[in-house]
Scaffold this active site. Structure first.
Site, PDB file in Angstrom:
ATOM      1  N   ASP A  31       0.846  -1.188   0.000  1.00  0.00           N
ATOM      2  CA  ASP A  31       0.000   0.000   0.000  1.00  0.00           C
ATOM      3  C   ASP A  31       0.884   1.242   0.000  1.00  0.00           C
ATOM      4  O   ASP A  31       1.900   1.296   0.707  1.00  0.00           O
ATOM      5  CB  ASP A  31      -0.925  -0.015   1.225  1.00  0.00           C
ATOM      6  CG  ASP A  31      -2.070   0.969   1.088  1.00  0.00           C
ATOM      7  OD1 ASP A  31      -3.223   0.525   0.944  1.00  0.00           O
ATOM      8  OD2 ASP A  31      -1.819   2.193   1.118  1.00  0.00           O
ATOM      9  N   ILE A  32       0.493   2.248  -0.763  1.00  0.00           N
ATOM     10  CA  ILE A  32       1.305   3.469  -0.893  1.00  0.00           C
ATOM     11  C   ILE A  32       1.257   4.317   0.380  1.00  0.00           C
ATOM     12  O   ILE A  32       2.122   5.156   0.595  1.00  0.00           O
ATOM     13  CB  ILE A  32       0.813   4.281  -2.128  1.00  0.00           C
ATOM     14  CG1 ILE A  32       1.894   5.204  -2.648  1.00  0.00           C
ATOM     15  CG2 ILE A  32      -0.479   5.029  -1.823  1.00  0.00           C
ATOM     16  CD1 ILE A  32       1.584   5.794  -4.013  1.00  0.00           C
ATOM     17  N   ASN A  88     -12.686  -3.357   2.440  1.00  0.00           N
ATOM     18  CA  ASN A  88     -13.603  -2.228   2.551  1.00  0.00           C
ATOM     19  C   ASN A  88     -14.572  -2.287   1.375  1.00  0.00           C
ATOM     20  O   ASN A  88     -14.163  -2.462   0.224  1.00  0.00           O
ATOM     21  CB  ASN A  88     -12.832  -0.904   2.537  1.00  0.00           C
ATOM     22  CG  ASN A  88     -12.027  -0.707   3.806  1.00  0.00           C
ATOM     23  OD1 ASN A  88     -12.461  -1.092   4.890  1.00  0.00           O
ATOM     24  ND2 ASN A  88     -10.840  -0.121   3.679  1.00  0.00           N
ATOM     25  N   GLN A  95     -14.426   2.684   1.125  1.00  0.00           N
ATOM     26  CA  GLN A  95     -13.794   2.124  -0.079  1.00  0.00           C
ATOM     27  C   GLN A  95     -13.522   3.277  -1.039  1.00  0.00           C
ATOM     28  O   GLN A  95     -14.435   4.058  -1.358  1.00  0.00           O
ATOM     29  CB  GLN A  95     -14.689   1.076  -0.747  1.00  0.00           C
ATOM     30  CG  GLN A  95     -13.995   0.423  -1.950  1.00  0.00           C
ATOM     31  CD  GLN A  95     -14.841  -0.658  -2.626  1.00  0.00           C
ATOM     32  OE1 GLN A  95     -16.006  -0.872  -2.264  1.00  0.00           O
ATOM     33  NE2 GLN A  95     -14.266  -1.317  -3.606  1.00  0.00           N
ATOM     34  N   HIS A 101      -9.848  -5.270  -3.430  1.00  0.00           N
ATOM     35  CA  HIS A 101      -8.517  -5.468  -2.863  1.00  0.00           C
ATOM     36  C   HIS A 101      -8.683  -5.893  -1.421  1.00  0.00           C
ATOM     37  O   HIS A 101      -9.520  -5.365  -0.694  1.00  0.00           O
ATOM     38  CB  HIS A 101      -7.676  -4.188  -2.951  1.00  0.00           C
ATOM     39  CG  HIS A 101      -8.383  -2.953  -2.489  1.00  0.00           C
ATOM     40  ND1 HIS A 101      -9.310  -2.294  -3.285  1.00  0.00           N
ATOM     41  CD2 HIS A 101      -8.328  -2.270  -1.326  1.00  0.00           C
ATOM     42  CE1 HIS A 101      -9.786  -1.254  -2.620  1.00  0.00           C
ATOM     43  NE2 HIS A 101      -9.209  -1.222  -1.424  1.00  0.00           N
ATOM     44  N   HIS A 103      -6.857  -5.847   2.065  1.00  0.00           N
ATOM     45  CA  HIS A 103      -5.755  -5.291   2.850  1.00  0.00           C
ATOM     46  C   HIS A 103      -5.217  -6.398   3.766  1.00  0.00           C
ATOM     47  O   HIS A 103      -5.995  -7.032   4.500  1.00  0.00           O
ATOM     48  CB  HIS A 103      -6.230  -4.152   3.749  1.00  0.00           C
ATOM     49  CG  HIS A 103      -6.757  -2.947   3.031  1.00  0.00           C
ATOM     50  ND1 HIS A 103      -6.032  -1.787   2.865  1.00  0.00           N
ATOM     51  CD2 HIS A 103      -7.967  -2.698   2.459  1.00  0.00           C
ATOM     52  CE1 HIS A 103      -6.753  -0.886   2.233  1.00  0.00           C
ATOM     53  NE2 HIS A 103      -7.942  -1.409   1.975  1.00  0.00           N
TER      54      HIS A 103
HETATM   55  P1  AMP Z   1      -9.752   1.380   0.209  1.00  0.00           P
HETATM   56  O1  AMP Z   1      -9.992   2.611   1.044  1.00  0.00           O
HETATM   57  O2  AMP Z   1     -10.090   0.101   0.913  1.00  0.00           O
HETATM   58  O3  AMP Z   1     -10.430   1.496  -1.156  1.00  0.00           O
HETATM   59  O4  AMP Z   1      -8.188   1.296   0.000  1.00  0.00           O
HETATM   60  C1  AMP Z   1      -7.508   1.777  -1.115  1.00  0.00           C
HETATM   61  C2  AMP Z   1      -6.053   1.691  -0.752  1.00  0.00           C
HETATM   62  O5  AMP Z   1      -5.291   1.876  -1.915  1.00  0.00           O
HETATM   63  C3  AMP Z   1      -5.597   2.758   0.255  1.00  0.00           C
HETATM   64  O6  AMP Z   1      -5.078   2.121   1.417  1.00  0.00           O
HETATM   65  C4  AMP Z   1      -4.538   3.542  -0.518  1.00  0.00           C
HETATM   66  O7  AMP Z   1      -3.469   3.972   0.309  1.00  0.00           O
HETATM   67  C5  AMP Z   1      -4.096   2.534  -1.554  1.00  0.00           C
HETATM   68  N1  AMP Z   1      -3.522   3.087  -2.771  1.00  0.00           N
HETATM   69  C6  AMP Z   1      -3.995   4.136  -3.491  1.00  0.00           C
HETATM   70  N2  AMP Z   1      -3.214   4.364  -4.556  1.00  0.00           N
HETATM   71  C7  AMP Z   1      -2.220   3.428  -4.518  1.00  0.00           C
HETATM   72  C8  AMP Z   1      -1.091   3.131  -5.342  1.00  0.00           C
HETATM   73  N3  AMP Z   1      -0.819   3.833  -6.456  1.00  0.00           N
HETATM   74  N4  AMP Z   1      -0.291   2.105  -4.977  1.00  0.00           N
HETATM   75  C9  AMP Z   1      -0.542   1.390  -3.846  1.00  0.00           C
HETATM   76  N5  AMP Z   1      -1.599   1.616  -3.041  1.00  0.00           N
HETATM   77  C10 AMP Z   1      -2.420   2.619  -3.364  1.00  0.00           C
END
Ligand code: AMP
Ligand code: ZN
Length: 115
Positions: A31-32, A88, A95, A101, A103
């Site tokens: 995760d970024i 989520n 979400q 995805h 986590h």
């Molecule tokens: P959600 O809130 O469950 O939809 O989680 C989306 C997740 O994607 C968040 O934890 C973000 O930090 C992560 N995310 C967004 N952009 C990127 C990216 N380019 N690379 C890796 N993770 C990302």
């Protein structure tokens, strides 16, 4: 495939990611914005908007993805200490990316219930 989907673009290689594990149908990357020392996202390479729609469309894929979360936990060295899996789903769960995805969160004590 959805060209305006961020995680489809990661699968394509158009957006960089730190990949920790991969199978022919699933990708796991960091995760970024990590919320714990280990924070890996496990996604199907095929686009499905959320966990329920993935499981309905392709139960075998959903099962494979869950198995890969266990592999990721082993690779990260947190299978014995413990980890949390989170899908989520929808607005109240925050979400933000509508490509399913899971986590994988670990490496510190994770409070319960979540906020
Ligand atoms: P959600 O809130 O469950 O939809 O989680 C989306 C997740 O994607 C968040 O934890 C973000 O930090 C992560 N995310 C967004 N952009 C990127 C990216 N380019 N690379 C890796 N993770 C990302
Ligand atoms: Zn997608």
């Amino acid at each position: 495939m959805s060209t305006d989907c961020l995680f489809c673009r990661i699968v394509e290689g158009a957006v960089p990611a730190t990949v920790v594990h991969e199978t022919d149908i699933v990708l796991a990357f960091r995760d970024i914005d990590p919320q714990s020392p280990t924070h890996v996202l496990v996604i199907p390479k095929e686009h499905h908007p959320d966990a329920a729609s993935m499981a309905a469309a392709d139960p075998a894929l959903a099962g494979h993805l869950l198995a890969v979360t266990g592999e990721v936990a082993k690779l990260e060295g947190v299978d014995a200490s413990g980890y949390r899996l989170v899908f989520n789903t929808g607005a109240d769960a925050n979400q933000t990316v509508f490509h399913v995805h899971c986590h994988v969160l670990a490496g510190r004590h994770l409070s319960w219930p979540p906020g």
